[in-house]
Design an enzyme around this catalytic site. Structure first.
Site, PDB file in Angstrom:
ATOM      1  N   HIS A 321       0.850  -1.182   0.000  1.00 61.05           N
ATOM      2  CA  HIS A 321       0.000   0.000   0.000  1.00 61.05           C
ATOM      3  C   HIS A 321       0.883   1.227   0.000  1.00 61.05           C
ATOM      4  O   HIS A 321       1.930   1.229   0.642  1.00 61.05           O
ATOM      5  CB  HIS A 321      -0.916   0.006   1.230  1.00 61.05           C
ATOM      6  CG  HIS A 321      -2.071   0.930   1.075  1.00 61.05           C
ATOM      7  ND1 HIS A 321      -1.967   2.260   1.359  1.00 61.05           N
ATOM      8  CD2 HIS A 321      -3.330   0.710   0.638  1.00 61.05           C
ATOM      9  CE1 HIS A 321      -3.132   2.834   1.108  1.00 61.05           C
ATOM     10  NE2 HIS A 321      -3.980   1.917   0.667  1.00 61.05           N
ATOM     11  N   ASP A 379      -7.978  -5.306  -0.025  1.00 62.15           N
ATOM     12  CA  ASP A 379      -8.478  -6.132  -1.127  1.00 62.15           C
ATOM     13  C   ASP A 379      -8.148  -7.605  -0.990  1.00 62.15           C
ATOM     14  O   ASP A 379      -8.682  -8.426  -1.728  1.00 62.15           O
ATOM     15  CB  ASP A 379      -7.887  -5.637  -2.454  1.00 62.15           C
ATOM     16  CG  ASP A 379      -8.394  -4.262  -2.791  1.00 62.15           C
ATOM     17  OD1 ASP A 379      -9.595  -4.059  -2.635  1.00 62.15           O
ATOM     18  OD2 ASP A 379      -7.589  -3.411  -3.188  1.00 62.15           O
TER      19      ASP A 379
HETATM   20  N1  ACO Z   1       4.256  -7.543  -4.873  1.00 60.44           N
HETATM   21  C1  ACO Z   1       5.617  -7.561  -5.007  1.00 60.44           C
HETATM   22  N2  ACO Z   1       6.405  -6.485  -4.793  1.00 60.44           N
HETATM   23  C2  ACO Z   1       5.798  -5.339  -4.459  1.00 60.44           C
HETATM   24  C3  ACO Z   1       4.392  -5.244  -4.314  1.00 60.44           C
HETATM   25  C4  ACO Z   1       3.625  -6.409  -4.530  1.00 60.44           C
HETATM   26  N3  ACO Z   1       2.283  -6.376  -4.404  1.00 60.44           N
HETATM   27  N4  ACO Z   1       4.063  -3.979  -3.968  1.00 60.44           N
HETATM   28  C5  ACO Z   1       5.225  -3.305  -3.909  1.00 60.44           C
HETATM   29  N5  ACO Z   1       6.269  -4.124  -4.204  1.00 60.44           N
HETATM   30  C6  ACO Z   1       7.710  -3.769  -4.181  1.00 60.44           C
HETATM   31  C7  ACO Z   1       8.118  -2.976  -5.409  1.00 60.44           C
HETATM   32  O1  ACO Z   1       8.597  -3.817  -6.435  1.00 60.44           O
HETATM   33  C8  ACO Z   1       9.190  -2.086  -4.849  1.00 60.44           C
HETATM   34  O2  ACO Z   1      10.364  -2.867  -4.717  1.00 60.44           O
HETATM   35  P1  ACO Z   1      11.822  -2.167  -4.906  1.00 60.44           P
HETATM   36  O3  ACO Z   1      11.912  -1.142  -3.815  1.00 60.44           O
HETATM   37  O4  ACO Z   1      12.801  -3.277  -4.771  1.00 60.44           O
HETATM   38  O5  ACO Z   1      11.811  -1.541  -6.272  1.00 60.44           O
HETATM   39  C9  ACO Z   1       8.709  -1.763  -3.433  1.00 60.44           C
HETATM   40  O6  ACO Z   1       7.881  -2.884  -3.063  1.00 60.44           O
HETATM   41  C10 ACO Z   1       7.906  -0.475  -3.330  1.00 60.44           C
HETATM   42  O7  ACO Z   1       6.834  -0.545  -4.282  1.00 60.44           O
HETATM   43  P2  ACO Z   1       6.209   0.697  -5.024  1.00 60.44           P
HETATM   44  O8  ACO Z   1       5.556   0.262  -6.281  1.00 60.44           O
HETATM   45  O9  ACO Z   1       7.237   1.784  -5.132  1.00 60.44           O
HETATM   46  O10 ACO Z   1       5.118   1.162  -3.978  1.00 60.44           O
HETATM   47  P3  ACO Z   1       3.906   2.119  -4.291  1.00 60.44           P
HETATM   48  O11 ACO Z   1       3.587   2.782  -3.014  1.00 60.44           O
HETATM   49  O12 ACO Z   1       4.171   2.977  -5.462  1.00 60.44           O
HETATM   50  O13 ACO Z   1       2.735   1.100  -4.726  1.00 60.44           O
HETATM   51  C11 ACO Z   1       0.864  -0.317  -4.668  1.00 60.44           C
HETATM   52  C12 ACO Z   1       1.693   0.724  -3.914  1.00 60.44           C
HETATM   53  C13 ACO Z   1       0.461   0.242  -6.065  1.00 60.44           C
HETATM   54  C14 ACO Z   1      -0.432  -0.581  -3.902  1.00 60.44           C
HETATM   55  C15 ACO Z   1       1.686  -1.599  -4.830  1.00 60.44           C
HETATM   56  O14 ACO Z   1       2.048  -2.104  -3.558  1.00 60.44           O
HETATM   57  C16 ACO Z   1       0.972  -2.685  -5.650  1.00 60.44           C
HETATM   58  O15 ACO Z   1       1.033  -2.662  -6.874  1.00 60.44           O
HETATM   59  N6  ACO Z   1       0.242  -3.631  -4.966  1.00 60.44           N
HETATM   60  C17 ACO Z   1      -0.510  -4.626  -5.641  1.00 60.44           C
HETATM   61  C18 ACO Z   1      -1.833  -4.037  -6.120  1.00 60.44           C
HETATM   62  C19 ACO Z   1      -2.793  -3.824  -4.970  1.00 60.44           C
HETATM   63  O16 ACO Z   1      -3.012  -4.687  -4.136  1.00 60.44           O
HETATM   64  N7  ACO Z   1      -3.443  -2.640  -4.985  1.00 60.44           N
HETATM   65  C20 ACO Z   1      -4.450  -2.273  -3.999  1.00 60.44           C
HETATM   66  C21 ACO Z   1      -4.027  -1.088  -3.208  1.00 60.44           C
HETATM   67  S1  ACO Z   1      -5.184  -0.765  -1.936  1.00 60.44           S
HETATM   68  C22 ACO Z   1      -6.436   0.044  -2.685  1.00 60.44           C
HETATM   69  O17 ACO Z   1      -6.318   0.697  -3.671  1.00 60.44           O
HETATM   70  C23 ACO Z   1      -7.705  -0.083  -2.041  1.00 60.44           C
END
Ligand code: ACO
Length: 445
Positions: A321, A379
């Site tokens: 998140h 979710d």
């Molecule tokens: N699975 C694997 N790795 C992940 C995930 C994941 N679900 N989420 C983040 N990471 C990793 C990234 O690869 C990144 O790694 P790095 O630092 O080595 O490059 C690090 O964690 C940080 O991730 P970001 O993408 O920079 O985090 P951001 O805050 O931009 O993204 C997000 C948040 C979009 C929710 C992301 O965690 C994601 O895509 N999750 C899966 C989709 C999801 O469940 N969305 C629902 C969100 S809640 C809602 O909207 C109600």
């Protein structure tokens, strides 16, 4: 409830609380005021930055940027805290109901007994939609995604309710807000009925909000439909947990659209479009698809490995998140609700839930996820609950939009009533070609 904030409501700023910025290129220093909310981090006020320094800030994804002042929702992502108007989400989900939460978000306080009664009456009386809207549905293909239908129909509401489009009239703003909250279950259920070829079911005034939605979703004219109270309570709780979440992508879309003076129905349609994406509201649909793709517990390590591989676009859906870096308090409530619903429905063995629990256990022990503070989000469990209740996957984001309409419209209303409100217009760091001259086609080779 006030329509216009008073001067005392403005964010506090102490003259001695400032930050100093030094421009190493010119040696000049600039002093910027620091604002204090009632809680949360201090905020540097950069409104005059460009005028004074000739520089913009650069913050794609807005990770360090506050776009507005708000009194509605507070999140402390490091501690896993979510408050609506100061009330913890766990208490609202445990003891309150969605109508109370809607009233709270919209008006600032929990309703008295009489206020709640009146609010529920208003919600009930606005729940029918203009009969002409049914023709809009018929314009869609039967296999259209219900989010596409929801987006279109919600935008179309502005063509039907012209008497609540004047955003400068507080009364019309409130009527539009009530109409949106109250009609959204009807519109959402109609999108579902249309997709499966069943007749639309009209709302019933003797049913409460969540009950009525289940009735419009699952009743058919040929037999009586009795609403299961455990499922109605679970539905209501899911609505509460999704009601608002501060300045996320869809809420910011609503605010940005609203900042131009666009009507509230059009603004909520913009929010719905934004929510549709898999990184936002589409995630619970994606969680279920992922669990189905994993298929059996033995394959979990393979998918964990893929999620950690930088060259693989696969991510664990329902994990991570932007704001929560400890736990998502909504996920914990939903985990309990998930067990309640499956128990009520007599589902002793749900393979997808087994995979979800095991996936959560493995991921929470894995260094990659621990280091990056990736926890299950709201979710992760909602998809399993909704599927058990009989909702097709394509309706998951629709339910999210239904609940979030309350937050969107409350945030929109707050923005319109903010005297500092201006059209939202971010700037950019331009890295394209600098000025050059047009070359006629005949000379371009
Ligand atoms: N699975 C694997 N790795 C992940 C995930 C994941 N679900 N989420 C983040 N990471 C990793 C990234 O690869 C990144 O790694 P790095 O630092 O080595 O490059 C690090 O964690 C940080 O991730 P970001 O993408 O920079 O985090 P951001 O805050 O931009 O993204 C997000 C948040 C979009 C929710 C992301 O965690 C994601 O895509 N999750 C899966 C989709 C999801 O469940 N969305 C629902 C969100 S809640 C809602 O909207 C109600």
């Amino acid at each position: 409830m006030t329509d216009t904030p008073t001067q005392a409501d403005a964010p506090a700023t102490a003259p001695e609380d400032t930050v100093t910025l030094t421009d190493n290129a010119t040696g000049r220093t600039y002093t910027l005021p620091v604002l204090h909310g009632t809680t949360g981090p201090r905020v540097i006020d950069i409104r005059k930055l460009y005028a004074e320094t000739g520089m913009f800030t650069y913050d794609p994804g807005f990770t360090s940027t506050g776009s507005c002042e708000s009194k509605i929702t507070y999140i402390d992502g490091d501690k896993g805290i979510l408050l609506h108007r100061g009330f913890p989400i766990e208490e609202l989900a445990e003891h309150g109901d969605f109508m109370e939460v809607a009233y709270l978000l919209l008006n600032g306080e929990l309703p008295s007994r009489n206020e709640k009664y009146d609010f529920e009456q208003i919600m009930t009386r606005h729940s029918m939609v203009h009969e002409q809207l049914t023709f809009f549905y018929r314009g869609f293909r039967r296999d259209a995604h219900p989010m596409a239908i929801l987006c279109g129909i919600t935008g179309a509401l502005s063509a039907f309710y012209g008497d609540s489009l004047d955003i400068n009239d507080p009364q019309q703003r409130m009527i539009a807000s009530h109409r949106l909250i109250s009609k959204m279950p009807t519109i959402a259920a109609m999108a579902y009925k249309y997709s499966c070829g069943q007749p639309f079911v009209y709302p019933r005034n003797d049913l409460r909000y969540a009950e009525n939605f289940l009735h419009m979703m699952f009743a058919v004219p040929t037999e009586p439909y009795r609403v299961n109270q455990v499922l109605a309570r679970a539905m209501d709780r899911i609505f509460i947990l999704h009601a608002d979440h501060e300045q996320n992508a869809s809420t910011s879309s609503v605010r940005l659209s609203g900042s131009t003076g666009a009507n509230p129905f059009a603004c909520i349609a913009a929010g719905i479009a934004s929510l549709w994406g898999p990184a936002h509201g589409g995630a619970n649909e994606a969680v279920l698809q992922m669990l189905e793709q994993i298929g059996r517990k033995e394959r979990i390590p393979e998918f964990i490995k893929r999620a950690k591989d930088k060259n693989d676009p696969f991510r664990l859906m329902g994990f991570g998140h932007r704001v929560y870096k400890n736990h998502d308090p909504r996920a914990q409530v939903l985990r309990r609700t998930c067990h309640e619903v499956l128990g009520e429905l007599g589902i002793r063995h749900e393979p997808l839930l087994d995979i979800a629990i095991e996936l959560e256990r493995i991921a929470l022990e894995d260094e990659f996820f621990v280091d990056r503070k990736l926890y299950p989000n709201v979710d992760f469990y909602s998809g399993i609950i909704l599927r058990a209740m009989g909702f097709p996957t394509s309706m998951f984001t629709v339910l999210f939009a239904l609940a979030r309409t309350v937050g969107w419209i409350s945030q929109w209303k707050e923005m319109i009533e903010d005297r500092d409100q201006r059209i939202g217009r971010p700037r950019q760091l331009y890295t394209g070609p600098t000025s050059r001259h047009y070359v006629p086609l005949s000379m371009r080779g």
